[in-house]
Design a protein around this motif. Structure first.
Motif, mmCIF file in Angstrom:
data_model
loop_
_atom_site.group_PDB
_atom_site.id
_atom_site.type_symbol
_atom_site.label_atom_id
_atom_site.label_comp_id
_atom_site.label_asym_id
_atom_site.label_seq_id
_atom_site.Cartn_x
_atom_site.Cartn_y
_atom_site.Cartn_z
ATOM 1 N N ALA A 197 51.214 -16.886 10.138
ATOM 2 C CA ALA A 197 50.131 -17.555 10.858
ATOM 3 C C ALA A 197 49.172 -16.505 11.407
ATOM 4 O O ALA A 197 49.593 -15.415 11.812
ATOM 5 C CB ALA A 197 50.678 -18.418 11.995
ATOM 6 N N THR A 198 47.887 -16.821 11.395
ATOM 7 C CA THR A 198 46.873 -15.915 11.935
ATOM 8 C C THR A 198 45.928 -16.688 12.839
ATOM 9 O O THR A 198 45.660 -17.877 12.621
ATOM 10 C CB THR A 198 46.054 -15.247 10.811
ATOM 11 N N TRP A 199 45.436 -16.006 13.862
ATOM 12 C CA TRP A 199 44.450 -16.570 14.784
ATOM 13 C C TRP A 199 43.334 -15.540 14.969
ATOM 14 O O TRP A 199 43.599 -14.362 15.203
ATOM 15 C CB TRP A 199 45.094 -16.896 16.131
ATOM 16 N N LYS A 200 42.100 -16.010 14.882
ATOM 17 C CA LYS A 200 40.948 -15.159 15.152
ATOM 18 C C LYS A 200 39.979 -15.956 16.016
ATOM 19 O O LYS A 200 39.569 -17.058 15.650
ATOM 20 C CB LYS A 200 40.258 -14.724 13.853
ATOM 21 N N GLY A 201 39.642 -15.399 17.173
ATOM 22 C CA GLY A 201 38.725 -16.113 18.055
ATOM 23 C C GLY A 201 38.753 -15.549 19.456
ATOM 24 O O GLY A 201 38.957 -14.351 19.664
ATOM 25 N N ARG A 202 38.569 -16.447 20.431
ATOM 26 C CA ARG A 202 38.520 -16.039 21.828
ATOM 27 C C ARG A 202 39.426 -16.949 22.647
ATOM 28 O O ARG A 202 39.532 -18.143 22.385
ATOM 29 C CB ARG A 202 37.089 -16.105 22.390
ATOM 30 N N VAL A 203 40.062 -16.366 23.655
ATOM 31 C CA VAL A 203 40.877 -17.101 24.605
ATOM 32 C C VAL A 203 40.540 -16.582 25.988
ATOM 33 O O VAL A 203 40.633 -15.374 26.240
ATOM 34 C CB VAL A 203 42.383 -16.933 24.323
ATOM 35 N N ALA A 204 40.124 -17.503 26.878
ATOM 36 C CA ALA A 204 39.749 -17.115 28.246
ATOM 37 C C ALA A 204 38.732 -15.977 28.236
ATOM 38 O O ALA A 204 38.863 -14.978 28.949
ATOM 39 C CB ALA A 204 40.976 -16.733 29.057
ATOM 40 N N GLU A 205 37.716 -16.135 27.395
ATOM 41 C CA GLU A 205 36.589 -15.194 27.303
ATOM 42 C C GLU A 205 36.973 -13.827 26.746
ATOM 43 O O GLU A 205 36.172 -12.901 26.785
ATOM 44 C CB GLU A 205 35.918 -15.008 28.682
ATOM 45 N N ARG A 206 38.180 -13.687 26.240
ATOM 46 C CA ARG A 206 38.583 -12.431 25.607
ATOM 47 C C ARG A 206 38.692 -12.634 24.110
ATOM 48 O O ARG A 206 39.224 -13.641 23.643
ATOM 49 C CB ARG A 206 39.940 -11.956 26.139
ATOM 50 N N GLY A 207 38.173 -11.666 23.350
ATOM 51 C CA GLY A 207 38.374 -11.702 21.913
ATOM 52 C C GLY A 207 39.847 -11.532 21.602
ATOM 53 O O GLY A 207 40.538 -10.703 22.207
ATOM 54 N N LEU A 208 40.371 -12.353 20.679
ATOM 55 C CA LEU A 208 41.799 -12.333 20.418
ATOM 56 C C LEU A 208 42.073 -12.536 18.938
ATOM 57 O O LEU A 208 41.654 -13.532 18.352
ATOM 58 C CB LEU A 208 42.505 -13.422 21.225
ATOM 59 N N ASP A 209 42.769 -11.568 18.339
ATOM 60 C CA ASP A 209 43.259 -11.679 16.964
ATOM 61 C C ASP A 209 44.785 -11.607 17.023
ATOM 62 O O ASP A 209 45.341 -10.743 17.702
ATOM 63 C CB ASP A 209 42.731 -10.548 16.081
#
Length: 542
Positions: free
Chosen positions: A234-246
């Protein structure tokens, strides 16, 4: 998020139920126009909802009995507001079992599904009536509840170009899934099936925006609450709580049995990279081999490395090993070693942390106890009057995840003066925090850099009242509305900014946006001082 996904699947299952009704009626009538009218009437009679089907029902008879729908919408109960819609749908059932009054779904194809699910203050959703959760008619006895999940066997599910929204009025959850694409093989208890999922997630609460992709083999047994993944990625690319998150997670094998309980994992790897400004945080966690059952527990060393780079640097290593016992009485050893630094104008601050503790856990209740946490914290800072500070740490930490409780107690010594700190947290969504700080002696002037002072004092300038009023900017107290705190502070001897005081006794309470310090008392240069202080975010007054 798990609750949102659960209810979104509930909505999709409800739509499939409507299609099954369409197939049975179409087969019975074998007349497209008549079947369409009968389906619409049946849905209205059973649910009080309006079903709109554009175009005729398409019917196939052999080797499977199937129905195809074009643009279709389903309203809210007793309303014309659209609750769900489908651009195109196709569902087929096995013919011979149907003649024996048994429904076996062959394959489900849904394209362009759009659903909005709302959970109100009463805990009910706008799809509960489709699942038989509404109140039964007066002339019909309420059917007894059964905890057993429904038996089903579906040859495969394919959902494309779909969107789901979920909103929980009480929890404040507001999440939207778009560009949802899901493809599975056969779905049935005990059957291994390939699973391929891709979707975009965007939410205000929690603040999230990004793309998720997951692929692997899934196997489940709902009655026993057993779930297994093989060759999972599984992969995630985006933002969580205004932080960039991969993030990337992979597992050669992962098995969960919640009812027993059993936890097993082999070659699980989690890699996370998060960036905000010039700072980047990375997490690399590995679970090589784990097997926990109601009777036994063993695991190779579980390890996680956490690094932070930028103006601040951190390199932390967490290890869990020597696992033994069983799922209800699991024991292991936990160790944390970390070092880091922060660049400042007057020098570089450095720190090291070394902690270890035995772990006792009950995985049936998700209770964790770090009973003998011991180690040292060292800080080096050229700006500090002491230059170097060493604090021994002894304490314990308990967490009960299902009960949403955390409690801790820690002892340390500052220049041979003992100090204790206790805290507790109840509730995770809106936490209620309690604390108690007790120190024999505390010299803040040795912990904080001295305040810069000018060698030549400039004469004070008077400020006109009108200018002083303009400069009196209101203080933002809105943060007080989000916390619930009850704490006490007691310090025998206190030194701060050259002022010496003793017998400090302070109580702090923050509730419903109002903070109050009471009691407040201390001894100062042969006299005493006492009083109260308060700050109210509701009228922004101190």
């Amino acid at each position: 998020m798990p609750r949102a996904v659960k209810w979104i699947l509930v909505a999709a299952a409800s739509l499939v139920g409507v299609l099954v009704i369409a197939i049975v009626i179409a087969y019975a009538l074998f007349d497209s126009a008549a079947a369409k009218r009968k389906v619409i009437d049946e849905v209205a009679q059973r649910t009080g909802r309006t079903l709109v089907i554009e175009g005729d029902l398409g019917l196939s008879v052999f080797p499977t009995l199937g129905v195809t729908l074009g643009k279709t919408t389903l309203s809210e109960p007793r309303s014309q507001t659209v609750a769900a819609s489908i651009e195109r749908a196709k569902l087929s059932v096995a013919l011979w079992p149907l003649m024996r009054k048994q429904v076996q779904v062959d394959r489900v194809v849904l394209d362009g599904v759009t659903t909005t699910l709302v959970r109100g203050r009463d805990g009910k959703t706008n799809f509960d009536d489709l699942l038989g959760k509404g109140s039964a008619p007066a002339n019909e006895p309420e059917s007894p509840k059964s905890s057993a999940p429904p038996a089903f066997d579906i040859a495969g599910v394919e959902i494309t170009r779909s969107a789901f929204k979920y909103r929980d009025v009480v929890a404040g959850t507001d999440v939207a899934l778009s560009n949802v694409n899901i493809k599975t093989g056969r779905l049935a208890n005990g059957v291994k099936t390939p699973l391929d999922v891709s979707l975009h997630i965007e939410g205000k609460q929690p603040a999230v925006n990004g793309d998720l992709r997951a692929k692997g083999n899934l196997q489940f047994e709902l009655a026993a609450q057993r779930y297994a993944f093989e060759s999972f990625d599984a992969t995630w690319k985006g933002r969580v709580a205004e932080r960039g998150l991969d993030a990337e997670v992979s597992a050669d094998a992962l098995r969960l049995a919640l009812a027993e309980p059993t936890y097993a994992a082999k070659d699980v790897k989690l890699v996370v990279k998060s960036a905000q400004g010039v700072e980047t945080m990375a997490i690399d966690a590995r679970v090589p081999d784990l097997n926990i059952t109601p009777s036994t527990a063993n695991a190779k060393q579980i390890r996680a490395n956490i690094t932070l780079t930028g103006t601040r640097t951190v390199d932390a290593d967490v290890r869990i090993d020597q696992a033994s016992g069983n799922a209800k009485a699991l024991t292991a050893q936990v160790a944390l070693d970390a070092k880091g630094s922060e660049k400042r104008a007057n020098g570089e601050r450095r720190f090291t942390v070394a902690l270890k503790t035995p772990l006792a856990a009950d995985l049936t209740t998700l209770a964790f106890d770090l009973a003998k946490l011991a180690g040292n914290v060292e800080i080096e800072d050229p700006a500090l009057p002491m230059k170097k500070l060493a604090l021994p740490i002894n304490g314990q930490l308990k967490a009960e995840v299902k009960a949403e409780r955390i409690a801790g107690a820690f002892d340390t010594r500052f220049e041979n003066s003992p100090a204790t700190f206790k805290f507790n947290v109840a509730g995770f969504t809106k936490p209620r925090i309690g604390f108690d700080l007790n120190a024999q002696s505390l010299d803040i002037d040795k912990l904080a850099p001295p305040t810069p002072q000018s060698t030549t004092a400039a004469p004070a300038k008077s400020t006109p009242p009108s200018e002083a009023a303009k400069a009196d900017t209101p203080v933002d107290l809105s943060a007080l509305k989000t916390i619930d705190v009850d704490g006490k502070v007691r310090i025998g001897n206190l030194v701060a900014r050259g002022i010496k005081a003793s017998n400090l006794n302070l109580g702090l309470a923050v509730r419903q946006g109002e903070a109050r310090i009471a009691p407040f008392s201390l001894a100062l240069y042969g006299g005493t001082a006492e009083g109260t202080m308060s700050a109210n975010a509701n009228n922004n007054r101190i």
